[in-house]
Design an enzyme around this catalytic site. Structure first.
Site, PDB file in Angstrom:
ATOM      1  N   GLY A   1      -8.343  20.394  19.464  1.00  0.00           N
ATOM      2  CA  GLY A   1      -8.014  21.790  19.197  1.00  0.00           C
ATOM      3  C   GLY A   1      -8.363  22.624  20.416  1.00  0.00           C
ATOM      4  N   GLY A   2      -8.420  23.917  20.244  1.00  0.00           N
ATOM      5  CA  GLY A   2      -8.698  24.796  21.378  1.00  0.00           C
ATOM      6  C   GLY A   2     -10.181  24.899  21.709  1.00  0.00           C
TER       7      GLY A   2
ATOM      8  N   ARG B   1       7.250  -9.208 -10.090  1.00  0.00           N
ATOM      9  CA  ARG B   1       7.866 -10.523 -10.273  1.00  0.00           C
ATOM     10  C   ARG B   1       7.063 -11.367 -11.261  1.00  0.00           C
ATOM     11  NH1 ARG B   1       9.631 -12.971  -4.582  1.00  0.00           N
ATOM     12  NH2 ARG B   1       8.228 -11.326  -3.939  1.00  0.00           N
TER      13      ARG B   1
ATOM     14  N   ARG C   1      20.560  -6.201  -1.884  1.00  0.00           N
ATOM     15  CA  ARG C   1      20.835  -7.640  -2.076  1.00  0.00           C
ATOM     16  C   ARG C   1      20.738  -8.033  -3.546  1.00  0.00           C
ATOM     17  NH1 ARG C   1      18.374  -7.805   2.976  1.00  0.00           N
ATOM     18  NH2 ARG C   1      16.254  -8.113   2.208  1.00  0.00           N
TER      19      ARG C   1
ATOM     20  N   ASP D   1       0.510   3.715   5.984  1.00  0.00           N
ATOM     21  CA  ASP D   1       0.793   3.366   4.584  1.00  0.00           C
ATOM     22  C   ASP D   1       0.514   4.535   3.647  1.00  0.00           C
ATOM     23  OD1 ASP D   1       1.697   0.829   4.916  1.00  0.00           O
ATOM     24  OD2 ASP D   1      -0.243  -0.125   4.663  1.00  0.00           O
TER      25      ASP D   1
ATOM     26  N   GLN E   1       0.772  -1.240   0.000  1.00  0.00           N
ATOM     27  CA  GLN E   1       0.000   0.000   0.000  1.00  0.00           C
ATOM     28  C   GLN E   1       0.810   1.300   0.000  1.00  0.00           C
ATOM     29  OE1 GLN E   1      -3.422   2.351   2.579  1.00  0.00           O
ATOM     30  NE2 GLN E   1      -3.060   0.240   3.076  1.00  0.00           N
ATOM     31  N   SER E   2       1.853   1.361   0.833  1.00  0.00           N
ATOM     32  CA  SER E   2       2.506   2.670   1.029  1.00  0.00           C
ATOM     33  C   SER E   2       3.130   3.191  -0.267  1.00  0.00           C
ATOM     34  CB  SER E   2       3.568   2.572   2.127  1.00  0.00           C
ATOM     35  OG  SER E   2       4.597   1.696   1.725  1.00  0.00           O
TER      36      SER E   2
ATOM     37  N   ASN F   1       9.486   0.068  -1.906  1.00  0.00           N
ATOM     38  CA  ASN F   1       9.197  -0.075  -0.468  1.00  0.00           C
ATOM     39  C   ASN F   1       9.338  -1.531  -0.044  1.00  0.00           C
ATOM     40  OD1 ASN F   1       6.662  -0.648  -1.863  1.00  0.00           O
ATOM     41  ND2 ASN F   1       5.704  -0.712   0.167  1.00  0.00           N
ATOM     42  N   PHE F   2      10.467  -2.142  -0.477  1.00  0.00           N
ATOM     43  CA  PHE F   2      10.760  -3.498  -0.036  1.00  0.00           C
ATOM     44  C   PHE F   2      11.293  -3.476   1.397  1.00  0.00           C
ATOM     45  CE2 PHE F   2      11.511  -4.274  -4.716  1.00  0.00           C
ATOM     46  CZ  PHE F   2      10.320  -4.973  -4.885  1.00  0.00           C
TER      47      PHE F   2
ATOM     48  N   GLU G   1       1.053  -1.370   8.172  1.00  0.00           N
ATOM     49  CA  GLU G   1       0.243  -0.233   8.623  1.00  0.00           C
ATOM     50  C   GLU G   1       0.099  -0.111  10.146  1.00  0.00           C
ATOM     51  OE1 GLU G   1      -1.638   2.336   6.954  1.00  0.00           O
ATOM     52  OE2 GLU G   1      -1.913   2.926   9.038  1.00  0.00           O
TER      53      GLU G   1
END
Ligand code: CAO
Length: 414
Positions: free
Chosen positions: A245-246, A37, A103, A167, A16-17, A95-96, A138
Site C-alpha cells: 500500500g502507500g 460417482r 461429453r 481454489d 476445492q474450488s 468444476n470438472f 491451486e
C-alpha cells in the site's frame, strides 16, 4: 428463514474450488444436492486421510450442510435421473475438466432446453484462449494468475501462498456470480451461464500488482525493498513483506523468535502515527532530525528504520508489542499460527472457528461461514456420507417410488 431458502443447487463439484462455492450457498440456506460417482465419490473423500476409511478433513471441511446423492451420469438410467434433477434445480454448479459435462451429453444448449430457468455455473482453469483445455489445480492458478511471480523475496524464486486464492478464491467469485444471476432471473425469468476462470480469479486478487506493473513504467517502485539500492526489471518484482500500500510495512522479529517460527509482528509505519512509534522504540531523536522526520526522508532507508524498530520488538512478545502500539494508532498484527487461530476464543465466539461432530470421525474443527448476515445466521452441519441422501432426494425431489429406486440401484445408476 435463511437468505437462500427455496433455492436448490445441483452440485457437481469436486476437490476445492467448486465445493467452496456450494458450501457458502448451503450456509446461506440453499438446498445443495451433491452428485457423486457411485462407490467413489469426490476424490477428496479419500485424499490426505488422517483416519483410515473415514472421510478426510479435506472433504468434510469443504462440504458442510450438503446432501449427497450417488449417480452415474454416464449411463442411460443415470442420465435420465440427472435430467430430472436439472428440471428440479435452480442452479447447476460444476468444476470438472473442460468439456466433461458436454461429453456426458449435457451441453449448455441441452441444459437450457431441459430447464430454461437454470443457472449453469462453472469453474475452469482458464477462460477461452490457448490454455482453455488444460486441467488446473491451486498452485498452477497461483502461477498463471500473477500470484507466484509477485510473492517471495527479490533474491529468491517465485513462491505460492498458503491462502488458497486459486481454489477457494475462485469459488468465492463463482458464488457471487450465482447469486447475481439468481437476482437477474427475478426480472428476466431466464437462467444464464456463469463462468469463472481460476487464472482470472487470481489476477483479480493480484490487482495491485498489475497497478504496480504500470507504475513501474514511470519510475522505480519506491515502497519496494529494491528501492533505492537494488534494481528493477521490466515486470513487477517480488517485494518480500513490503506492505503493497502507500504506507511502509514489514514483518519484524519479536521476543522468542529464535525458537518460535511465528514470533513476528507486522508493523505499518504510517506517517500519521510515526511520532508515537519513534518514541516507543527509543528514537525520539528522529522527530527533530530532517533525515528522519518526514515520510520522504525515510523512504530511502525503510530497511534501516525497520531494523531499529525490530531492536525494540525483540524485547517484547508479539502480543505485548501489539498492546503497546495499538493505543498509539500504529497499525500492526501478530503473525498467528494455525494452532493459535484454532484456539482463539473470539473466533470460536463468532462461529468463524467451529467444532463439528461427525458420526465416523468424531469431533473436528472447521472454519465456519466468514460472511455474517444478521437475518440469516449460518449453522454448520457436518458433511454428508457418500450417498447418504440418495433415497431421500430421489423420493422427495423427483417423486420416485421404492420400485424405481430399486431398479436404479440394480443397474448401478445410483
Ligand atoms: N458419474 C459418471 N462420471 C462422472 C461423475 C459421475 N457422477 N462425476 C464425474 N465423472 C467423470 C467426468 O465426466 C470425467 O469423465 P471424462 O474424463 O470421461 O469426461 C471424469 O469423471 C473425471 O473428471 P475430471 O477430468 O474433472 O477429473 P480429474 O481428477 O482428472 O481432474 C481437475 C481434476 C480438478 C484437474 C479438473 O476437474 C479440472 O481441471 N477442473 C477445473 C478446474 C478446477 O476446478 N480446478 C480446481 C480443483 S481444486 O484444486
Amino acid at each position: 428463514m435463511k437468505a437462500l431458502d427455496g433455492v436448490r443447487i445441483l452440485d457437481m463439484t469436486h476437490v476445492q474450488s467448486g465445493p467452496t462455492c456450494t458450501q457458502l450457498l448451503a450456509w446461506f440456506g440453499a438446498d445443495v444436492i451433491k452428485v457423486e460417482r457411485p462407490g467413489k465419490g469426490d476424490a477428496t473423500r479419500s485424499q490426505l486421510r488422517d483416519i483410515p476409511d473415514v472421510d478426510s478433513l479435506y472433504f468434510t471441511m469443504l462440504n458442510h450442510n450438503k446432501r449427497s446423492v450417488t449417480l452415474n451420469t454416464k449411463g442411460e438410467r443415470g442420465k435420465a435421473i440427472f435430467t430430472q434433477l436439472i428440471e428440479s434445480c435452480d442452479v447447476l454448479v460444476e468444476n470438472f475438466a473442460p468439456g466433461a459435462l458436454d461429453r456426458m451429453g449435457f451441453s449448455w444448449e441441452r441444459i437450457q432446453e431441459i430447464n430454461p430457468r437454470i443457472i449453469y455455473a462453472s469453474v475452469k482453469g482458464f477462460g477461452p484462449g490457448p490454455y482453455e483445455d488444460c486441467k488446473v489445480y491451486e498452485n498452477v492458478a497461483q502461477c498463471t494468475g500473477g500470484g507466484a511471480s509477485t510473492t517471495g523475496f527479490p533474491e529468491g524464486p517465485p513462491v505460492v501462498s498458503g491462502a488458497q486464492i486459486g481454489d477457494s478464491g475462485t469459488g468465492l467469485h463463482l458464488a457471487l456470480g450465482i447469486v447475481t444471476a439468481l437476482f437477474q432471473r427475478e426480472t428476466t425469468g431466464r437462467g444464464q451461464r456463469v463462468e469463472c476462470a481460476m487464472q482470472d480469479g487470481v489476477l483479480n486478487l493480484c490487482r495491485v500488482k498489475l497497478r504496480d506493473q504500470q507504475r513501474l513504467m514511470h519510475g522505480p517502485l519506491k515502497e519496494y525493498p529494491q528501492y533505492p539500492h537494488g534494481t528493477f526489471g521490466d515486470a513487477t518484482p517480488r517485494a518480500g513483506n513490503a506492505s503493497g500500500g502507500g504506507q511502509p510495512g514489514w514483518i519484524v522479529k519479536c521476543k522468542g523468535w529464535e525458537t518460535d517460527p511465528d514470533a513476528y509482528l507486522y508493523i505499518i509505519a504510517q506517517a500519521a502515527a510515526f511520532n508515537g512509534l519513534a518514541k516507543v522504540v527509543g528514537h525520539e531523536d528522529w522527530l527533530e532530525d530532517p533525515d528522519w522526520n518526514s515520510a520522504e526522508a525515510r523512504l530511502p532507508k525503510i530497511d534501516q528504520m525497520f531494523d531499529e524498530i525490530e531492536k525494540w520488538t525483540m524485547t517484547k512478545t508479539k502480543f505485548e508489542a501489539m498492546e503497546i502500539l495499538n493505543p498509539l494508532n500504529v497499525p500492526c498484527g501478530p503473525v498467528l499460527s494455525m494452532k493459535e487461530l484454532s484456539e482463539e476464543p473470539s473466533l470460536r465466539a463468532t462461529g468463524t472457528v467451529v467444532e463439528v461432530d461427525h458420526p465416523e470421525r468424531g469431533v473436528y474443527l472447521t472454519v465456519g461461514n466468514p460472511i455474517k448476515l444478521s437475518d440469516s445466521p449460518a449453522e454448520v452441519r457436518r458433511s454428508p456420507l457418500l450417498g447418504e441422501h440418495t433415497d431421500e432426494v430421489l423420493k422427495q425431489v423427483l417423486g420416485m417410488d421404492d420400485e424405481a429406486i430399486a431398479a436404479a440401484k440394480a443397474d448401478g445408476a445410483v
